[in-house]
Motif scaffolding. Structure first.
Motif: not given
Lengths: 376, 89
Positions: A256-259, A269-274, A281-283, A288-293
Motif C-alpha cells: 500500500g505504499s504510494a511511490l 529519508g523519504l517516508e512514502f505515504p500508505n 488526492e492527499q498523497i 512531502v514525498a511526492f513534492n520532494k523532487f
C-alpha cells in the motif's frame, strides 16, 4: 506536463503492484531486493478504493503488475471494477498461472491488453533465467491471447546473457503475432544491480543489437511496433525519468505504499505515504514525498543552471542516489555530471570482465524470497 | 471483401475522457488526445454507417463547412494508425 506544480499534474498512470510473489526468479527483476519484507498485501477493498480515487483524479492507464499479478485470485474482480471506472487496463504478466479459461474470463471482465514477458528465445535460456520451466507455456498463452483479439505486447528484458539472441527473439515475436515488442534494456536497480557484473552488455553487443533492432523496425513497419531503447549507462544524457517526479506516474506497492516510481522505495529519508492511511488526492498533492523532487528548486549544479533541465528533469533520482549517494545530484548518465567519469569507468571495467573464466563461472543471484532474506 | 464502413479496431479503445475534456484513443500503455473534429468523426465510426453517411451526418451537424476532403483524409490516417478498420462483409 512534468515539473509542474502538483495542482497541474495528474496521476495519469496508475501501476498496481498487486504482489511481490512470483513463480519466476529472474535475476534482473526490478522489484526491490527486500521483497521478503512485503508480507502484508493490500486487501481487495483497498485496491478498489485506490482505483476509484485515482480515476477521479484523471488516471486513465492502469497496469496490474507485480511480482506476478496472476497470483492474486481477486484479479478478475479488480479488472471488472477497473473497466467499469473507464480505465484502460493492462495486465503485465509472465504468463505463468494463466490458462485459456482465465484469459477468457479476463476478456469478459473487460481487460484491454496483455503483456507477456519472455526471458529468451529458446527454452533452455528462458527457463534458466526465469528459474522455471515456463517457455512452452508462455508461447501457448501468447497464442491464446491473440486468438481472443487482445492487443499483445511481448516484453523481453535484454542483458549480456541474451542480447546476442536478439534476431531469434524478434523472429519469435513475429511468429507469435505480437502487436508491440518491448526490447527493454535492463535498468540497474533492484536485483539487476546486485547482478550488474554479469548482466551489463558490452559496447560491441549493443552496437550489433541496435543494428538488428533497427532492421526489424523497418521490416515490420505498420505490422508490429518494436520499441528499443539504448541502455542509459551508454548514453550521454539521462532519460526524463517517469516524465518527472510526481508528474504522471503513481505506483502502489503490494503493502500500500504510494511511490512516484516503482524503484523509489530505496531512497533514504523519504517516508512514502500508505493508501491505508491517506487518500490518493492527499498523497499526490500534499505529501512531502511526492513534492520532494517536483519543480527545479531541489536541484544542485550542474542541473540547476542547465538549459536542458526542463527536458530531462535531471534524470533518474534513484540512479543519482545509487551512483552518487545523493538523490539531489544529477543522474550520472549525463556527461555534465561530476560522477559521469566514474560511471564510464565502471562500464569499462565490466566490459573487460566478460570472457574471463573466473567471471563467466560466477553465479547469478536469483530473485526469490530466500535470497531476499539473505540480502536484507 | 472490405466495405466502406469504418469501425474502431479491436486493438484500440475510443472514449470520452472527462479529465482531459476530449475524446481519446487508448492502446497498450498509451493515449492520444483527439481534436474536437477528430473526435466528432471517430465517434461516428460505429460499424453501422459508411463513409458517405458519416460525411452527410457531419454536414448536418456543422452546416456550411466543406468537410468532405478532411474527413476522408482523417479516416485514411486513422486507418494507417490502426485505430479503425473497414468492416469485412
Amino acid at each position: 506536463m512534468a515539473g509542474l506544480d502538483s495542482n497541474q499534474s495528474k496521476p495519469l498512470w496508475l501501476l498496481a503492484e498487486l504482489t511481490y510473489r512470483c513463480p519466476l526468479q529472474c535475476p534482473y527483476c526490478s522489484n526491490p531486493v527486500e521483497i521478503a519484507k512485503y508480507n502484508d498485501e493490500l486487501a481487495t477493498g483497498d485496491w478498489l478504493r485506490v482505483m476509484q480515487q485515482a480515476r477521479k483524479m484523471g488516471a486513465t492507464q492502469l497496469g496490474f503488475s507485480g511480482g506476478e499479478p496472476l497470483v492474486r485470485r481477486d484479479l478478475e474482480e479488480l479488472i471488472t471494477e477497473a473497466r467499469r471506472l473507464g480505465y484502460y487496463t493492462n495486465l503485465i504478466t509472465s504468463g505463468v498461472g494463466m490458462d485459456e479459461a482465465r484469459v477468457k474470463a479476463f476478456k469478459e471482465a473487460g481487460l484491454d491488453h496483455i503483456q507477456i514477458s519472455f526471458q529468451a528465445s529458446n527454452e533452455e535460456l528462458n527457463n534458466y533465467l526465469g528459474g522455471t520451466r515456463s517457455f512452452q507455456h508462455k508461447r501457448d498463452m501468447a497464442r491464446v491471447v491473440k486468438e481472443l483479439e487482445y492487443p499483445m505486447v511481448l516484453n523481453i528484458v535484454l542483458h549480456r546473457k541474451n542480447v546476442d539472441q536478439i534476431r531469434d527473439i524478434l523472429d519469435m515475436t513475429v511468429a507469435l503475432n505480437a502487436d508491440y515488442v518491448e526490447l527493454a534494456s535492463t535498468q540497474y536497480y533492484g536485483w539487476s544491480r546486485v547482478n550488474i557484473d554479469q548482466l551489463l552488455p558490452t559496447r560491441a553487443q549493443l552496437t550489433e543489437a541496435e543494428k538488428v533492432a533497427r532492421e526489424y523496425q523497418e521490416k515490420m513497419k505498420g505490422k508490429m511496433k518494436i520499441i528499443y531503447v539504448i541502455p542509459d549507462y551508454f548514453e550521454n544524457r539521462p532519460k526524463a525519468c517517469m516524465n518527472g517526479w510526481g508528474s504522471i506516474f503513481l505506483t502502489i506497492a503490494p503493502d500500500g505504499s504510494a511511490l512516484p516510481c516503482h524503484a523509489a522505495a530505496q531512497l533514504p529519508g523519504l517516508e512514502f505515504p500508505n493508501v491505508k492511511d491517506h487518500g490518493i488526492e492527499q498523497i499526490w498533492n500534499d505529501s512531502v514525498a511526492f513534492n520532494k523532487f517536483r519543480g527545479f528548486d531541489w536541484m544542485q549544479e550542474p542541473c540547476r543552471s542547465c538549459p536542458e533541465k526542463e527536458k530531462d528533469f535531471g534524470g533518474c533520482r534513484c540512479q543519482a542516489y545509487m551512483l552518487t549517494g545523493d538523490a539531489t545530484n544529477a543522474d550520472p548518465v549525463c556527461d555534465k555530471s561530476f560522477h559521469h567519469q566514474q560511471l564510464h569507468d565502471n562500464v569499462d571495467r565490466i566490459g573487460k570482465l566478460s570472457g574471463t573464466t573466473e567471471f563467466e563461472s560466477k553465479p547469478l543471484l536469483f530473485r526469490n524470497m530466500k535470497n531476499s532474506k539473505a540480502l536484507m | 471483401m472490405t466495405s466502406d464502413i469504418p469501425e474502431i479496431a479491436p486493438t484500440f479503445r475510443f472514449q470520452w475522457e472527462e479529465a482531459q475534456d476530449c475524446y481519446v484513443i487508448l492502446y497498450p500503455e498509451g493515449m492520444v488526445k483527439l481534436s474536437q473534429s477528430a473526435g466528432e468523426i471517430m465517434k461516428r465510426c460505429d460499424g453501422e454507417k459508411d463513409t458517405s453517411e458519416i460525411i452527410s451526418e457531419l454536414k448536418t451537424t456543422f452546416p456550411g463547412v466543406d468537410l468532405e476532403t478532411d474527413v476522408r483524409n482523417f479516416l485514411e490516417n486513422a486507418r494507417n494508425n490502426g485505430w479503425i478498420r473497414f468492416k469485412s462483409k
